[in-house]
Scaffold this active site. Structure first.
Site, mmCIF file in Angstrom:
data_model
loop_
_atom_site.group_PDB
_atom_site.id
_atom_site.type_symbol
_atom_site.label_atom_id
_atom_site.label_comp_id
_atom_site.label_asym_id
_atom_site.label_seq_id
_atom_site.Cartn_x
_atom_site.Cartn_y
_atom_site.Cartn_z
ATOM 1 N N THR A 13 0.801 -1.223 0.000
ATOM 2 C CA THR A 13 0.000 0.000 0.000
ATOM 3 C C THR A 13 0.834 1.272 0.000
ATOM 4 O OG1 THR A 13 -1.757 -1.133 1.169
ATOM 5 C CG2 THR A 13 -1.754 1.246 1.346
ATOM 6 N N ASP A 57 2.153 -7.388 -3.999
ATOM 7 C CA ASP A 57 1.348 -7.314 -2.788
ATOM 8 C C ASP A 57 1.949 -8.361 -1.842
ATOM 9 O OD1 ASP A 57 -1.901 -6.645 -2.012
ATOM 10 O OD2 ASP A 57 -0.886 -8.278 -0.951
ATOM 11 N N SER A 59 0.869 -10.311 0.225
ATOM 12 C CA SER A 59 0.195 -11.606 0.392
ATOM 13 C C SER A 59 0.756 -12.643 -0.581
ATOM 14 C CB SER A 59 -1.304 -11.461 0.156
ATOM 15 O OG SER A 59 -1.798 -10.493 1.040
ATOM 16 N N THR A 89 1.981 -4.503 4.411
ATOM 17 C CA THR A 89 1.859 -4.795 5.847
ATOM 18 C C THR A 89 1.411 -6.232 6.125
ATOM 19 O OG1 THR A 89 -0.412 -3.964 5.827
ATOM 20 C CG2 THR A 89 1.320 -2.405 6.456
ATOM 21 N N THR A 166 3.809 -8.458 15.238
ATOM 22 C CA THR A 166 2.637 -9.116 14.671
ATOM 23 C C THR A 166 1.749 -8.011 14.093
ATOM 24 O OG1 THR A 166 2.305 -11.184 15.835
ATOM 25 C CG2 THR A 166 0.465 -9.730 15.848
ATOM 26 N N THR A 278 1.860 -20.150 22.161
ATOM 27 C CA THR A 278 0.494 -19.889 22.617
ATOM 28 C C THR A 278 -0.323 -19.096 21.592
ATOM 29 O OG1 THR A 278 -0.873 -18.837 24.316
ATOM 30 C CG2 THR A 278 1.286 -17.853 23.917
ATOM 31 N N GLN A 279 -1.632 -19.347 21.600
ATOM 32 C CA GLN A 279 -2.537 -18.562 20.756
ATOM 33 C C GLN A 279 -2.729 -17.159 21.313
ATOM 34 O OE1 GLN A 279 -6.310 -20.543 20.464
ATOM 35 N NE2 GLN A 279 -5.403 -22.457 19.791
ATOM 36 N N CYS A 280 -2.401 -16.974 22.608
ATOM 37 C CA CYS A 280 -2.581 -15.653 23.221
ATOM 38 C C CYS A 280 -1.593 -14.673 22.608
ATOM 39 C CB CYS A 280 -2.322 -15.714 24.722
ATOM 40 S SG CYS A 280 -3.441 -16.799 25.594
HETATM 41 N N1 ASP Z 1 -2.192 -6.077 0.804
HETATM 42 C C1 ASP Z 1 -1.208 -5.071 1.103
HETATM 43 C C2 ASP Z 1 0.126 -5.769 1.238
HETATM 44 O O1 ASP Z 1 0.404 -6.362 2.246
HETATM 45 C C3 ASP Z 1 -1.573 -4.347 2.334
HETATM 46 C C4 ASP Z 1 -0.605 -3.280 2.785
HETATM 47 O O2 ASP Z 1 0.417 -3.028 2.215
HETATM 48 O O3 ASP Z 1 -0.917 -2.655 3.792
HETATM 49 O O4 ASP Z 1 0.902 -5.764 0.312
#
Ligand code: ASP
Length: 343
Positions: A13, A57, A59, A89, A166, A278-280
């Site tokens: 982004t 991106d 992801s 992010t 995280t 842990t999941q916490c």
């Molecule tokens: N989907 C975007 C990415 O991780 C989100 C971002 O950059 O905030 O590339």
């Protein structure tokens, strides 16, 4: 004293702006950074920009992208005093954790940042994140040594150790948090460094080495009431699986019933490594505390202490890529390699 900084743009982004004619989001040209942000000239830094192609991106990030990024930093290492990595992010904490493990003898700042709102949108958080990350990457003490010579992540007024972070919010501008380790720096009117929390190398003159092998024979099994033996056994018998991150309840607790313990015990007997986290969000694993954690310890499950899932996954991929010896991997899981957990 001026510092030279390389900004590496990988995607996400932060690298978007609104086209004034069409109103759509188009890529921001970081090579024109001084024209976009003339105030940068007032910082005591010289900036170069490298855009990785294709920009992605986050992801879509895979371990080979971590290797490309780390190799670029190693190649340019002697030419710059610090590095700022602009990254989406969504998986920033994974990439930044992975790089923290890959770098051997790191003695210069590598600061990850990004934004929740594109940099070319009026209300962006990217401008402050970028400028402060640059300032931190270039910051040095009276002897000229970098203030933060480790892999870190800067977002919304806080600098964190990268492998402690995280992504905690898809909405808030303070998108990242480190639940189990204090910030390395807090940013207000001034930047206040938390010097005692920052890692320093034993020596600053050793060459940077990177290990570029990751083994993706890792999976995450998150416990939930209703998980069945059938599902558990199916996951534990995935072909090529060498290690499991087991996300347990609370202080490292899991069902004590045979249907759960026996498949795990058998898998560990076949050579599978099981790491308990842990999941916490806050706190860590203490397997001796309850009967429900003790059973795991007895069958050979290892403690991940207060590690994040991002650090646990990337540390395992890194260690599995280094050696075939389970004994060696288990030993190295017991020690923090880059400050990723506290016992
Ligand atoms: N989907 C975007 C990415 O991780 C989100 C971002 O950059 O905030 O590339």
């Amino acid at each position: 004293m001026r510092s030279s900084i390389l900004i590496i743009y990988t995607g996400g982004t932060i690298g978007m702006k609104t086209d004034p004619d069409t109103g759509t989001l188009v890529p921001f040209d970081f090579s024109a950074i001084y024209e976009e942000f003339p105030s940068l000239k007032r910082l005591k830094v010289d900036i170069d920009v490298h855009t990785l192609t294709p920009v992605i991106d986050s992801s879509n990030v895979q371990p080979h992208n971590w290797v490309t990024l780390a190799e670029l930093i190693r190649e340019k290492y002697d030419c710059y005093d610090g590095f700022v990595v602009l990254h989406g992010t969504d998986t920033m904490s994974y990439t930044a954790s992975a790089l923290s493990f890959m770098f051997e003898n790191l003695s210069k700042p590598v600061v990850f940042t990004g934004s929740q709102i594109p940099i070319g949108v009026l209300r962006t958080d990217g401008r402050e994140n970028l400028i402060t990350a640059i300032e931190i990457a270039g910051a040095r003490d009276a002897e000229g040594l970098p203030l933060v010579p480790e892999v870190s992540l800067y977002f919304q007024n806080h600098l964190f150790r990268a492998n402690r972070t995280t992504k905690r919010s898809a909405e808030a501008l303070s998108a990242f948090y480190s639940y189990n380790y204090p910030p390395l720096a807090d940013v207000g009117v001034n930047i206040t460094y938390n010097r005692s929390a920052i890692l320093h190398p034993e020596r600053y003159d050793k060459p940077l080495c990177i290990s570029s092998h990751f083994d993706d024979g890792v999976c995450v099994i998150k416990l939930f009431p209703g998980l069945t033996e059938h599902t558990l056994r199916a996951m534990l018998s995935i072909e090529g699986l060498r290690a499991v991150v087991l996300e347990t309840y609370g202080a490292g607790n899991a069902p004590t019933a045979d249907w759960f313990i026996r498949p795990l015990e058998e898998a560990i007997g076949r050579g599978l490594i099981v790491l308990n986290i842990t999941q916490c969000k806050g706190g860590g694993v203490a397997m001796g505390l309850y009967e429900t954690g003790l059973r795991l310890q007895q069958i050979g499950v290892q403690s991940g202490y207060d590690m994040t899932v991002e650090a646990a996954v990337t540390k395992l991929m890194y260690l599995l890529g280094q050696t075939q010896s389970n004994k060696e991997i288990k030993k190295r899981l017991e020690e923090p390699l880059r400050g990723e957990f506290t016992r």
